[in-house]
Design an enzyme around this catalytic site. Structure first.
Site, PDB file in Angstrom:
ATOM      1  CG  ASP A 127       6.204  -0.570   2.392  1.00  0.00           C
ATOM      2  OD1 ASP A 127       6.345  -1.379   1.639  1.00  0.00           O
ATOM      3  OD2 ASP A 127       6.318  -0.626   3.827  1.00  0.00           O
ATOM      4  NE  ARG A 146       3.385   2.143   3.966  1.00  0.00           N
ATOM      5  CZ  ARG A 146       2.389   1.651   3.315  1.00  0.00           C
ATOM      6  NH1 ARG A 146       1.736   0.426   3.644  1.00  0.00           N
ATOM      7  NH2 ARG A 146       1.909   2.065   2.112  1.00  0.00           N
ATOM      8  NE  ARG A 187       0.542  -2.972   9.532  1.00  0.00           N
ATOM      9  CZ  ARG A 187       1.128  -2.735   8.428  1.00  0.00           C
ATOM     10  NH1 ARG A 187       0.982  -1.665   7.649  1.00  0.00           N
ATOM     11  NH2 ARG A 187       2.256  -3.626   8.083  1.00  0.00           N
ATOM     12  CG  HIS A 205      -3.267  -3.616   5.399  1.00  0.00           C
ATOM     13  ND1 HIS A 205      -2.282  -3.274   4.622  1.00  0.00           N
ATOM     14  CD2 HIS A 205      -3.498  -2.630   6.327  1.00  0.00           C
ATOM     15  CE1 HIS A 205      -1.853  -2.067   5.062  1.00  0.00           C
ATOM     16  NE2 HIS A 205      -2.492  -1.762   6.188  1.00  0.00           N
ATOM     17  CB  CYS A 225      -1.197  -3.234  -1.675  1.00  0.00           C
ATOM     18  SG  CYS A 225      -1.680  -4.602  -0.633  1.00  0.00           S
TER      19      CYS A 225
HETATM   20  N1  ARG Z   1       4.624  -3.208   3.334  1.00  0.00           N
HETATM   21  C1  ARG Z   1       3.515  -2.648   3.258  1.00  0.00           C
HETATM   22  C2  ARG Z   1       3.100  -2.549   4.746  1.00  0.00           C
HETATM   23  O1  ARG Z   1       3.204  -3.468   5.263  1.00  0.00           O
HETATM   24  C3  ARG Z   1       2.629  -3.296   2.399  1.00  0.00           C
HETATM   25  C4  ARG Z   1       1.185  -2.658   2.261  1.00  0.00           C
HETATM   26  C5  ARG Z   1       0.226  -3.462   1.860  1.00  0.00           C
HETATM   27  N2  ARG Z   1      -0.991  -2.615   1.301  1.00  0.00           N
HETATM   28  C6  ARG Z   1      -2.101  -3.011   1.435  1.00  0.00           C
HETATM   29  N3  ARG Z   1      -3.010  -2.377   1.137  1.00  0.00           N
HETATM   30  N4  ARG Z   1      -2.466  -4.330   1.851  1.00  0.00           N
HETATM   31  O2  ARG Z   1       2.370  -1.430   5.389  1.00  0.00           O
END
Ligand code: ARG
Length: 280
Positions: free
Chosen positions: A80, A105, A150, A179, A273
């Protein structure tokens, strides 16, 4: 062609671009191997060559618009990492590092810190979970800060202190829009586009009061991550499938620049992203 609009109206709709500085990370090791948002299905194959071609076209778009793009070295085992926006938040040369919610991550944060240190920035390591510009959106002098999936609400205060800006906290409620940058697009210092249904009723109220002229995206446009857009104040780079949103922003005098990032959408990401803005 002479405009039929009165001068005052035209002036109000003329948008000015300012040169930007972005950090991006090539999708060399991009893949969907785990599920940390509802978009990610590891049984759906990813076309890595196509992902690279789409990402390269995004970078070339920025270069053609006159922006600076620096690259972060991709690391194996971090599929990612192409989503560079999550790695830090930079305002007025101050860098708040990220702290990721999910262990998959976590190691990306250090790579970003190292990049900024090498580039001569003073960086602050985060105490609370924050996923960079995924949840911290700079709009003029304020930072809109998301929570719910998150970023820890406690990180909002930390961001305010480290970045030296007032923060408006907003609660996300729909897991598809995990997000803040999937539910709000920042178009210029005072203009945003958003999907009201992605927010709690109290947060909807705050957005409506703060941005009475906000553009409301349709659910269909938000569902192709149309709000995951990058604006230089005039050009708005956004997912090509968000055709209705492109029309709405064009009506407000912005110039939509559609890009196809369908491979990256398999991981739940779009143009924004992939793009971390460095605000010197
Ligand atoms: N697969 C990544 C996650 O879930 C995607 C991140 C997307 N980034 C963003 N800025 N929305 O963390």
């Amino acid at each position: 062609m002479t405009s039929v609009l009165p001068r005052s109206v035209r002036a109000a709709t003329e948008r000015r671009a300012t040169p930007r500085h972005y950090v991006m990370c090539p999708p060399t090791y991009f893949d969907v191997t785990y599920t940390i948002n509802p978009w990610m299905d590891p049984t759906v194959p990813v076309d890595k060559e196509r992902a690279m071609a789409q990402w390269s076209a995004l970078r070339d778009t920025y270069l053609q618009l006159g922006h600076r793009v620096d690259l972060l070295e991709p690391l194996p085992g971090l599929p990612d990492m192409v989503f560079a926006a999550n790695g830090a938040t930079v305002v007025g040369g101050r860098v708040l590092g990220a702290r990721f919610r999910h262990p998959q991550r976590a190691a990306e944060a250090e790579a970003h810190l190292a990049w900024f240190r090498a580039a001569g920035f003073t960086v602050v390591e985060a105490e609370y979970v924050n996923e960079g510009e995924g949840d911290l959106l700079v709009v003029g002098d304020v930072v809109l800060a998301g929570s719910g999936f998150r970023t820890d609400p406690a990180a909002h205060r930390e961001a305010s202190i480290v970045l030296g800006r007032p923060v408006i906290s907003l609660e996300l409620v729909d897991p598809r829009f995990y997000h803040l940058d999937t539910a709000i697009a920042v178009l210029d210092d005072t203009t945003i586009a958003w999907l009201p249904a992605a927010f709690s009723p109290a947060s909807q109220e705050i957005v409506r009061r703060s941005y009475p002229d906000a553009i409301e995206a349709s659910p269909a446009d938000a569902e192709v991550l149309g709000l995951n857009a990058v604006s230089d104040g005039r050009h708005v780079v956004l997912p090509a499938a968000a055709t209705g949103l492109a029309e709405q922003i064009a009506e407000r005098g912005f110039v939509p620049v559609p890009v196809d990032l369908s491979e990256l959408l398999k991981a739940g990401g779009g143009a924004k992203c992939c793009t971390l803005e460095v605000r010197a």
